[in-house]
Design a protein around this motif. Structure first.
Motif, PDB file in Angstrom:
ATOM      1  N   UNK A   1      -2.947 -12.044  26.271  1.00  0.00           N
ATOM      2  CA  UNK A   1      -3.238 -11.249  25.077  1.00  0.00           C
ATOM      3  C   UNK A   1      -4.340 -11.895  24.237  1.00  0.00           C
ATOM      4  N   UNK A   2      -4.207 -13.193  23.992  1.00  0.00           N
ATOM      5  CA  UNK A   2      -5.215 -13.869  23.160  1.00  0.00           C
ATOM      6  C   UNK A   2      -6.557 -13.957  23.887  1.00  0.00           C
TER       7      UNK A   2
ATOM      8  N   UNK B   1      -7.691 -11.785  26.034  1.00  0.00           N
ATOM      9  CA  UNK B   1      -8.287 -10.447  25.982  1.00  0.00           C
ATOM     10  C   UNK B   1      -8.862 -10.167  24.602  1.00  0.00           C
ATOM     11  N   UNK B   2      -8.119 -10.585  23.572  1.00  0.00           N
ATOM     12  CA  UNK B   2      -8.583 -10.363  22.200  1.00  0.00           C
ATOM     13  C   UNK B   2      -9.901 -11.117  21.944  1.00  0.00           C
TER      14      UNK B   2
ATOM     15  N   UNK C   1     -12.836  -9.553  23.756  1.00  0.00           N
ATOM     16  CA  UNK C   1     -13.347  -8.369  23.072  1.00  0.00           C
ATOM     17  C   UNK C   1     -14.183  -8.728  21.860  1.00  0.00           C
ATOM     18  N   UNK C   2     -13.665  -9.672  21.078  1.00  0.00           N
ATOM     19  CA  UNK C   2     -14.389 -10.076  19.865  1.00  0.00           C
ATOM     20  C   UNK C   2     -15.750 -10.661  20.234  1.00  0.00           C
TER      21      UNK C   2
ATOM     22  N   UNK D   1      -6.699 -14.658  13.736  1.00  0.00           N
ATOM     23  CA  UNK D   1      -8.067 -14.683  13.227  1.00  0.00           C
ATOM     24  C   UNK D   1      -8.671 -13.297  13.139  1.00  0.00           C
TER      25      UNK D   1
ATOM     26  N   UNK E   1     -12.210 -10.921  13.537  1.00  0.00           N
ATOM     27  CA  UNK E   1     -13.409 -10.906  14.376  1.00  0.00           C
ATOM     28  C   UNK E   1     -14.675 -11.447  13.690  1.00  0.00           C
TER      29      UNK E   1
ATOM     30  N   UNK F   1     -10.430 -15.836   6.996  1.00  0.00           N
ATOM     31  CA  UNK F   1     -10.589 -15.034   8.216  1.00  0.00           C
ATOM     32  C   UNK F   1     -10.249 -15.791   9.477  1.00  0.00           C
ATOM     33  N   UNK F   2      -9.344 -16.761   9.366  1.00  0.00           N
ATOM     34  CA  UNK F   2      -8.940 -17.511  10.542  1.00  0.00           C
ATOM     35  C   UNK F   2      -9.810 -18.713  10.839  1.00  0.00           C
TER      36      UNK F   2
ATOM     37  N   UNK G   1      -3.994  -6.751  16.768  1.00  0.00           N
ATOM     38  CA  UNK G   1      -5.344  -6.324  17.151  1.00  0.00           C
ATOM     39  C   UNK G   1      -6.051  -5.643  15.976  1.00  0.00           C
TER      40      UNK G   1
ATOM     41  N   UNK H   1      -5.462  -6.314  12.867  1.00  0.00           N
ATOM     42  CA  UNK H   1      -5.770  -7.453  11.980  1.00  0.00           C
ATOM     43  C   UNK H   1      -7.075  -8.118  12.404  1.00  0.00           C
ATOM     44  N   UNK H   2      -7.243  -8.248  13.718  1.00  0.00           N
ATOM     45  CA  UNK H   2      -8.427  -8.943  14.230  1.00  0.00           C
ATOM     46  C   UNK H   2      -9.675  -8.086  14.180  1.00  0.00           C
TER      47      UNK H   2
ATOM     48  N   UNK I   1     -10.012  -4.907  15.704  1.00  0.00           N
ATOM     49  CA  UNK I   1     -10.236  -4.019  16.846  1.00  0.00           C
ATOM     50  C   UNK I   1     -10.052  -2.561  16.433  1.00  0.00           C
TER      51      UNK I   1
ATOM     52  N   UNK J   1      -7.622  -2.559  25.742  1.00  0.00           N
ATOM     53  CA  UNK J   1      -6.989  -3.865  25.899  1.00  0.00           C
ATOM     54  C   UNK J   1      -5.538  -3.768  26.310  1.00  0.00           C
TER      55      UNK J   1
END
Lengths: 120, 266
Positions: A12-13, A15-16, A19-20, A105, A107, B99-100, B207, B209-210, B212, B220
């Protein structure tokens, strides 16, 4: 834009992050699910930057960072940590990590950090 | 008495005045003609260069004062140190994470925490930061390493300009507990049980949150649009998410297909 290797044990991470980073114009040259595989993939692919999870099975992110830095002292590695892992962050700094992303986090910030590290 | 140029709102119009500032009060000249003791200020809010003061009385009076940042800094500090609020001396680290991403040059600052009705202010000799209570996403009493020792701190996550920002407050544990209880109570409308979302819903929320969008999430998680909409409805229903944009999917009519076919012949 950089060629990036993602090292994280959760699909999952990975893939995330993929994408970012892809949305920011970067190329994902490879993925690894643990620290050992991360070192092997680094040697094989010689990416511009690595995003490295800290807590992983087999070999954790710090050990993997050490291995990568032994192979390439100029390696650019951005650690992915959870809030509260200050000890790990300190260790990563000593070991030569160039940047830190704290989970969860967002993007734009990830892309900013990656851009900064790539430019450094 | 020092005088500073400001604009103050009266009956929907902005009046240019010279506001009098003393150590424990301010003086608004005619036509408003009012002396306001800082200890009577029950709330202080801020929007860009606008200070919003709520002053106790029957009924309470709200003053909107517009001025330059330099003057706002002075006024804020005077008001926050004396106003009617929960106040404690503390160290704070804000922002520690944005933002992380860790803010690498963030440092602990000695100052005060002032909790007013609508927000938490961090005040030091050089900095004044406000976290509106409505923007607080999470509060935790936790441990953080400070000068090599695991130390009790309050961790506050809040949303600022669309980014999640993490700040830490450090003071004696008994005071921290009071602060934590106070903030938890003040923000209990955002509290959830924790079992409202299943693993799949949580992944979608993570997602979002990030950053997407729907098409990225569909790709995804290999989820179809209908299922994603159901999850969105759940998140919206729980007050976790809100709709920002409604997109349409279309397909070409016979006329459209003919148009494209003709266009490619040319």
């Amino acid at each position: 834009m950089g060629r990036i290797l993602i090292v994280d044990d959760t699909l999952f991470m990975r893939t995330l992050l993929k994408n970012i980073l892809f949305s920011g114009g970067h190329t994902i040259v490879g993925e690894a699910a643990d620290g050992e595989e991360g070192i092997a993939k680094y040697q094989e692919l010689k990416p511009d930057l690595v995003t490295m999870d800290v807590v992983m099975p087999k070999m954790n992110g710090i050990e993997s960072l050490k291995g990568i830095r032994q192979f390439d002292p100029a390696a650019k590695v951005v650690m992915c940590t959870a809030v509260g892992q200050e000890q790990m962050v300190k260790l990563a700094i000593k070991t030569g990590a160039r940047g830190y992303i704290v989970k969860p986090f967002q993007a734009p910030k990830v892309l900013e950090e990656v851009k900064n590290v790539l430019a450094s | 008495m020092k005088e500073v140029p400001v604009k103050i709102e009266q009956n929907g119009a902005w009046l240019s005045i010279r506001l009098g500032l003393e150590e424990d009060h301010l003086v608004i000249p005619p036509p408003i003609n009012r002396k306001i003791l800082f200890r009577d200020v029950v709330n202080l809010d801020e929007r860009k260069n606008l200070l919003i003061l709520t002053v106790k009385g029957e009924p309470e009076t709200v003053y909107r004062i517009l001025t330059v940042e330099k003057v706002i800094m002075v006024m804020r500090r005077l008001i926050l140190m004396l106003c009617n609020a929960y106040r404690l001396n503390a160290y704070f680290l804000s922002p520690a994470v944005r933002g992380g991403v860790l803010v690498t040059d963030a440092q602990w600052e000695k100052g005060a925490i002032v909790v007013v009705r609508t927000g938490i202010w961090f005040v030091s000799s050089v900095k004044q930061v406000c976290i509106p209570l409505l923007d607080v996403a999470d509060i935790q009493l936790t441990k953080k390493e400070v000068q090599g020792r695991q130390t009790d701190v309050v961790k506050i996550d809040h949303v600022d300009a669309g980014e999640v920002v993490t700040s830490f407050v450090l003071c004696p544990i008994s005071t921290l507990q009071i602060l934590f209880n106070f903030l938890t109570d003040a923000t209990k409308s955002i509290e959830m049980r924790g079992d409202e979302l299943d693993e799949y819903d949580q992944q979608v929320a993570m997602l979002v949150y990030s950053g997407m969008d729907s098409s990225a999430i569909i790709n995804m998680l290999s989820v179809n649009n209908k299922r994603l909409n159901t999850i969105y409805d759940k998140l919206i229903g729980l007050g976790i998410a809100e709709v920002v944009e409604i997109r349409r999917e279309v397909k070409l009519t016979t006329k459209g297909i003919k148009y494209i076919a003709d266009a490619t012949k040319q």
